[in-house]
Design an enzyme around this catalytic site. Structure first.
Site, mmCIF file in Angstrom:
data_model
loop_
_atom_site.group_PDB
_atom_site.id
_atom_site.type_symbol
_atom_site.label_atom_id
_atom_site.label_comp_id
_atom_site.label_asym_id
_atom_site.label_seq_id
_atom_site.Cartn_x
_atom_site.Cartn_y
_atom_site.Cartn_z
ATOM 1 N N PRO A 184 0.785 -1.241 0.000
ATOM 2 C CA PRO A 184 0.000 0.000 0.000
ATOM 3 C C PRO A 184 0.816 1.290 0.000
ATOM 4 C CG PRO A 184 -0.076 -1.062 2.150
ATOM 5 C CD PRO A 184 0.737 -1.958 1.286
ATOM 6 N N ASP B 197 2.466 1.307 -11.770
ATOM 7 C CA ASP B 197 1.159 1.964 -11.684
ATOM 8 C C ASP B 197 1.221 3.234 -10.858
ATOM 9 O OD1 ASP B 197 -0.230 0.193 -13.172
ATOM 10 O OD2 ASP B 197 -1.095 -0.917 -11.501
ATOM 11 N N LYS C 79 -2.913 4.455 -13.690
ATOM 12 C CA LYS C 79 -4.343 4.548 -13.933
ATOM 13 C C LYS C 79 -4.990 5.269 -12.777
ATOM 14 C CE LYS C 79 -4.939 0.187 -15.175
ATOM 15 N NZ LYS C 79 -5.562 -1.058 -14.877
ATOM 16 N N GLY D 218 0.379 -1.577 -7.281
ATOM 17 C CA GLY D 218 0.042 -1.220 -5.905
ATOM 18 C C GLY D 218 -0.651 -2.381 -5.200
ATOM 19 N N GLY D 219 -0.382 -2.529 -3.916
ATOM 20 C CA GLY D 219 -1.065 -3.553 -3.122
ATOM 21 C C GLY D 219 -0.690 -4.947 -3.573
ATOM 22 N N MET E 198 -11.892 1.730 -4.011
ATOM 23 C CA MET E 198 -12.348 2.590 -5.116
ATOM 24 C C MET E 198 -13.790 3.063 -4.919
ATOM 25 S SD MET E 198 -10.721 0.441 -8.298
ATOM 26 C CE MET E 198 -10.976 -1.200 -7.634
HETATM 27 N N1 SAH Z 1 -4.260 -4.007 -5.962
HETATM 28 C C1 SAH Z 1 -4.508 -2.976 -4.998
HETATM 29 C C2 SAH Z 1 -5.840 -2.298 -5.199
HETATM 30 C C3 SAH Z 1 -5.939 -1.491 -6.471
HETATM 31 S S1 SAH Z 1 -7.487 -0.705 -6.611
HETATM 32 C C4 SAH Z 1 -4.410 -3.567 -3.592
HETATM 33 O O1 SAH Z 1 -4.326 -4.792 -3.437
HETATM 34 O O2 SAH Z 1 -4.394 -2.796 -2.635
HETATM 35 C C5 SAH Z 1 -7.100 0.921 -6.034
HETATM 36 C C6 SAH Z 1 -7.830 1.231 -4.741
HETATM 37 O O3 SAH Z 1 -7.180 0.615 -3.649
HETATM 38 C C7 SAH Z 1 -7.861 2.701 -4.385
HETATM 39 O O4 SAH Z 1 -8.905 3.376 -5.052
HETATM 40 C C8 SAH Z 1 -8.114 2.644 -2.897
HETATM 41 O O5 SAH Z 1 -9.456 2.352 -2.613
HETATM 42 C C9 SAH Z 1 -7.293 1.428 -2.510
HETATM 43 N N2 SAH Z 1 -5.947 1.787 -2.061
HETATM 44 C C10 SAH Z 1 -4.782 1.343 -2.568
HETATM 45 N N3 SAH Z 1 -3.735 1.822 -1.864
HETATM 46 C C11 SAH Z 1 -4.261 2.591 -0.886
HETATM 47 C C12 SAH Z 1 -3.707 3.352 0.177
HETATM 48 N N4 SAH Z 1 -2.390 3.422 0.377
HETATM 49 N N5 SAH Z 1 -4.556 4.031 0.991
HETATM 50 C C13 SAH Z 1 -5.888 3.956 0.817
HETATM 51 N N6 SAH Z 1 -6.468 3.255 -0.157
HETATM 52 C C14 SAH Z 1 -5.673 2.568 -0.997
#
Ligand code: SAH
Length: 254
Positions: free
Chosen positions: A14, A37, A59, A90-91, A173
């Protein structure tokens, strides 16, 4: 000729670079080219070797920098060039990340790949906000859902199923549809006084956590001026944030 290396689809977590896996750090450090990303944080991008190529495929909901098909094709052509390709997301790549679509495209084109999991936003954000996703007596399980739908379409979730007071609900999201989310959950029977949190930039030094209730969620998001990336956590577990926040003070929504 030696076999080309696999494409690595890597979860960046994150935001806090210390939350990267050891495997992710090693693979990023060996990359020739990194396709990344929007949500990959700056300190993580700083781990990319100086001589490597960086390609932004970012994106934002309404601002698609590179269409998904183009990203898919780019990964294939980079892989065919024989370079060590890292697709940094991300994530976790397999949680609302389209990493699986990219992997399918690589598979369809006969290109090998490996996937490195990352800490998904719901884990990182809730942990750094002092919110356990499950807790004995408060939540027996968790739902992860997306609050995003294609422009012009109605958000179509199984509200009856999600309006369960014994299950924590995490919404990715969800900013654009926050009012719909609030109304539909209440209409489906989730009490308006159910604790809720909106967490922006979770795990980063400027994380913002707003504590409120389901009935006030949309209003609070607006008053606090929360922008992307924001995650919603709804459920009784949110009530523990006042005791368990170990990282920074949550903000009450006033
Ligand atoms: N694959 C990513 C999610 C991508 S969708 C994962 O596993 O985390 C993108 C959404 O993830 C954002 O709109 C938000 O809702 C959330 N998100 C991702 N990183 C974030 C962060 N550091 N803080 C808050 N929301 C986050």
């Amino acid at each position: 000729m030696s076999k080309p290396p696999p494409v690595y689809i890597v979860g960046a977590g994150p935001g806090d670079p210390d939350l990267l896996t050891v495997k992710a750090v090693r693979i990023i450090g060996e990359a020739d080219v990194v396709v990344y990303d929007l949500l990959v944080s700056k300190p993580i991008l700083d781990l990319i070797p100086a001589g490597s190529t960086r390609i932004f495929a970012g994106k934002a909901a309404r601002n698609h920098h590179m269409p998904q098909e183009e990203i898919n094709d780019l990964l294939v052509s980079l892989a065919k060039s024989g370079r060590r390709v890292v697709r940094l997301k991300g994530g976790d790549p397999f949680v609302f990340g389209r990493g699986s679509e990219e992997a399918q495209h690589l598979f369809d084109n006969g290109i090998s790949f490996e996937v490195v999991p990352g800490i998904t936003a719901s884990q990182g954000c809730s942990c750094y906000a002092g919110i356990p996703l499950t807790h004995r007596g408060l939540a027996q399980g968790v739902h992860f859902v997306t609050g995003h739908c294609q422009a012009g379409r109605k958000l179509d979730l199984n509200w009856k199923n999600l309006a369960d007071p014994d299950t924590t609900l995490v919404i990715y999201m969800g900013l654009t549809n926050v009012q719909t989310i609030q109304n539909e959950l209440i209409a489906a029977g989730l009490p308006a006084d159910t604790p809720a949190a909106a967490i922006r930039k979770g795990t980063l030094p400027d994380q913002q956590t707003v504590l409120t209730t389901l009935g006030d969620l949309a209003d609070c998001v607006e008053r606090a001026g929360l922008k992307s990336p924001t995650l919603f956590v709804i459920g009784r577990v949110v009530s523990l944030a006042n005791e368990l926040n170990w990282c920074h003070e949550p903000q009450e929504c006033i």
